[in-house]
Design an enzyme around this catalytic site. Structure first.
Site, PDB file in Angstrom:
ATOM      1  CG  ASN A 112      84.017  27.064  13.109  1.00 18.90           C
ATOM      2  OD1 ASN A 112      84.654  28.110  12.950  1.00 18.90           O
ATOM      3  ND2 ASN A 112      83.006  26.718  12.345  1.00 18.90           N
ATOM      4  CG  HIS A 158      70.205  47.501  59.089  1.00 13.81           C
ATOM      5  ND1 HIS A 158      69.238  47.349  58.139  1.00 13.81           N
ATOM      6  CD2 HIS A 158      70.028  46.476  59.969  1.00 13.81           C
ATOM      7  CE1 HIS A 158      68.487  46.283  58.436  1.00 13.81           C
ATOM      8  NE2 HIS A 158      68.953  45.735  59.532  1.00 13.81           N
ATOM      9  CB  SER A 279      95.562  64.764  47.496  1.00 13.56           C
ATOM     10  OG  SER A 279      95.193  65.991  46.910  1.00 13.56           O
ATOM     11  CE  LYS A 285      91.823  62.902  50.870  1.00 13.26           C
ATOM     12  NZ  LYS A 285      91.190  63.357  49.619  1.00 13.26           N
ATOM     13  CG  ASN A 287      93.466  59.950  48.537  1.00 12.73           C
ATOM     14  OD1 ASN A 287      92.870  60.363  49.534  1.00 12.73           O
ATOM     15  ND2 ASN A 287      93.855  60.730  47.554  1.00 12.73           N
ATOM     16  CD  GLU A 292      89.394  55.537  46.660  1.00 11.90           C
ATOM     17  OE1 GLU A 292      88.539  56.419  46.672  1.00 11.90           O
ATOM     18  OE2 GLU A 292      90.611  55.787  46.635  1.00 11.90           O
ATOM     19  CE  LYS A 327      88.828  33.510  20.469  1.00  8.52           C
ATOM     20  NZ  LYS A 327      87.433  33.876  20.146  1.00  8.52           N
TER      21      LYS A 327
HETATM   22  N1  ARG Z   1      89.113  34.301  15.143  1.00 13.55           N
HETATM   23  C1  ARG Z   1      87.960  33.431  15.193  1.00 13.55           C
HETATM   24  C2  ARG Z   1      87.350  33.495  16.587  1.00 13.55           C
HETATM   25  O1  ARG Z   1      88.015  33.973  17.446  1.00 13.55           O
HETATM   26  C3  ARG Z   1      88.377  32.037  14.928  1.00 13.55           C
HETATM   27  C4  ARG Z   1      87.298  31.154  14.422  1.00 13.55           C
HETATM   28  C5  ARG Z   1      86.903  31.589  13.059  1.00 13.55           C
HETATM   29  N2  ARG Z   1      85.995  30.701  12.431  1.00 13.55           N
HETATM   30  C6  ARG Z   1      85.256  31.044  11.374  1.00 13.55           C
HETATM   31  N3  ARG Z   1      84.432  30.187  10.892  1.00 13.55           N
HETATM   32  N4  ARG Z   1      85.365  32.241  10.830  1.00 13.55           N
HETATM   33  O2  ARG Z   1      86.236  33.116  16.813  1.00 13.55           O
END
Ligand code: ARG
Length: 466
Positions: A112, A158, A279, A285, A287, A292, A327
């Protein structure tokens, strides 16, 4: 190490293969590997420094981790789903390399605080890279602005012709927007660069660790004050996504302008072949795919911001597996923002050419000098609102007789108001209309030169973060 062996002896059977795949983050968090290694090396050094493990054990852990870094860089380390995540993958490989001593690495640490550390190290690096890309983008804006101080372009409100502008002024507006982005990222960095390492699973640890020591090794500015907060907090990620969203807001606004500037209706810019596409069916064309795509990709970053806000809302303290979802949101946003900044920089630098002749004609073909007629009268003592109403009437008559203000004869002007003199023609020429707006931050040419000087100095101001 199979899945059973990862967990304690309380587990008797392996994960269902589909659940193992569902649970795993290795396919994307492998991107964190170098940060994971660096973070683990700092942790190992701290364990040795505090005497929790021996100096020799600490050194072995550090060099074993370094070996994994080299293997990864050479393409020889490709952990699969059985490793679950990058943290387990590295620990498992370290055990293969070092044997039993590797098992000491996870002392006084949890995944963690480990994942929080890795994510912050990653984001810190990426923010610096994004700030460099903003500087490149600004450099090109300033370059084009310098060449186009005297190029006029219709200005709109506008999306109706409002008042002409120096093209430099228009471009420098984007400079200031991205300057705020650059500064905002610096501010975000202050809260990204705080170490959660040593918060443990949630409550801290029974070992006599030195959190400040590992934080210093990793160049963090501070440590989280509260272990529970340290492992629960993703504010920094949300703040980054908000800053990234604003960058995309700015790039998408410029994109939209480039797209209509390149249209047959505007014809303000020509798209160069290096940045335009054709195109498959319409041979004529050309583009504007680059702007975009930037405009289109903006939604992804907003979506990730929303996803993280919702993910965090109501989430109980401390770590919950929900947090693994941060992530992909971060990675995709970082990659999107970087790619868009780079593409827009190239587009401005070599993919666009302003059609100065067409722009010069465009600023002569409308009533965007009407305010200047009112200002002309107001400068002669006629109350502005009165002058404004009079000019409104003039515009109406001109439209009926298919004339522009410049087409009125001096007699006609004088009939409208005795205050008009021959210098009215100069006062309403687009060049003068622009030049006259010499108030601080205005589009007047004298202001633009000062704005360019300020922009150049803003670009070279480097305080610590801001
Ligand atoms: N892969 C987990 C994450 O990205 C890592 C942390 C996992 N911790 C746990 N108590 N399962 O969050």
């Amino acid at each position: 190490m199979t899945q059973q062996q990862t967990w304690s002896q309380r587990f008797e059977s392996a994960l269902h293969p589909a659940i193992a795949r569902f649970n795993a983050s290795i396919n994307f968090d492998i991107q964190l590997i170098e940060y994971d290694i660096t973070g683990s090396q700092a942790h190992a050094k701290m364990l040795a420094h505090t005497g929790i493990i021996s100096t020799e054990e600490g050194e072995k852990l550090v060099s074993g981790l370094e070996k994994i870094r080299q293997e990864y860089r050479q393409g020889d380390f490709n952990p699969g789903v059985d490793a679950e995540d990058v943290h387990f993958a590295v620990e498992k490989r370290l055990t293969e390399i070092l044997g039993d001593v590797a098992k000491k690495l996870h002392t006084a640490r949890s995944r963690n605080d480990q994942v929080g550390t890795d994510t912050r190290l990653y984001l810190r690096d990426q923010i610096q890279q994004i700030r460099h890309l903003i500087r490149d983008f600004q450099g090109v804006l300033v370059e084009i602005a310098e060449e186009n101080i005297e190029t006029l372009i219709p200005g709109y409100t506008h999306l109706q012709r409002a008042q002409p502008l120096s093209l430099a002024h228009h471009l420098l507006a984007y400079f200031q927007m991205t300057q705020r982005d650059w500064e905002r990222l610096g501010d975000v960095l202050r809260r990204v660069n705080i170490s959660p390492l040593g918060c443990g699973a949630l409550a801290g640890t029974t070992f006599p660790i030195d959190r400040h020591y590992s934080a210093k090794l990793l160049d963090f500015d501070a440590v989280y004050e509260n272990s529970l907060d340290g492992v629960s907090d993703r504010d920094f990620a949300i703040e980054f996504l908000a800053a990234a969203s604003l960058i995309m807001v700015h790039l998408s606004r410029l994109s939209e302008e480039v797209i209509f500037w390149a249209s047959e209706e505007f014809r303000f810019v020509i798209l160069k072949d290096s940045c335009a596409t054709g195109s498959s069916i319409m041979p004529q064309k050309k583009n504007p795919d680059v702007p975009e795509l930037v405009r289109g990709k903006t939604g992804r970053v907003f979506g990730h911001l929303q996803a993280l806000l919702v993910m965090m809302k109501g989430l109980p303290l401390a770590y919950n597996k929900d947090l693994q979802e941060d992530k992909e949101a971060l990675f995709d946003s970082v990659n999107t923002v970087k790619a868009c900044l780079e593409a827009m920089t190239i587009l401005l630098h070599e993919g666009l050419e302003f059609r100065t002749q067409r722009l010069a004609e465009a600023v002569c073909e409308d009533f965007s000098n009407a305010t200047d007629v009112a200002d002309y009268l107001a400068a002669k003592g006629i109350p502005f609102r009165e002058a404004y109403n009079l000019v409104g009437k003039v515009v109406k008559t001109c439209i009926a007789s298919k004339k522009l203000l410049k087409d009125l004869s001096l007699d006609e002007w004088k009939q409208l108001h005795t205050a008009f003199e021959a210098d009215i023609y100069e006062a309403i020429s687009p060049r003068q209309v622009v030049a006259a707006r010499n108030s601080y931050g205005g589009t007047g040419f004298a202001q633009i030169s000062k704005a360019l000087t300020r922009a150049r100095s803003q670009m070279t101001t480097h305080t610590n973060y801001l």
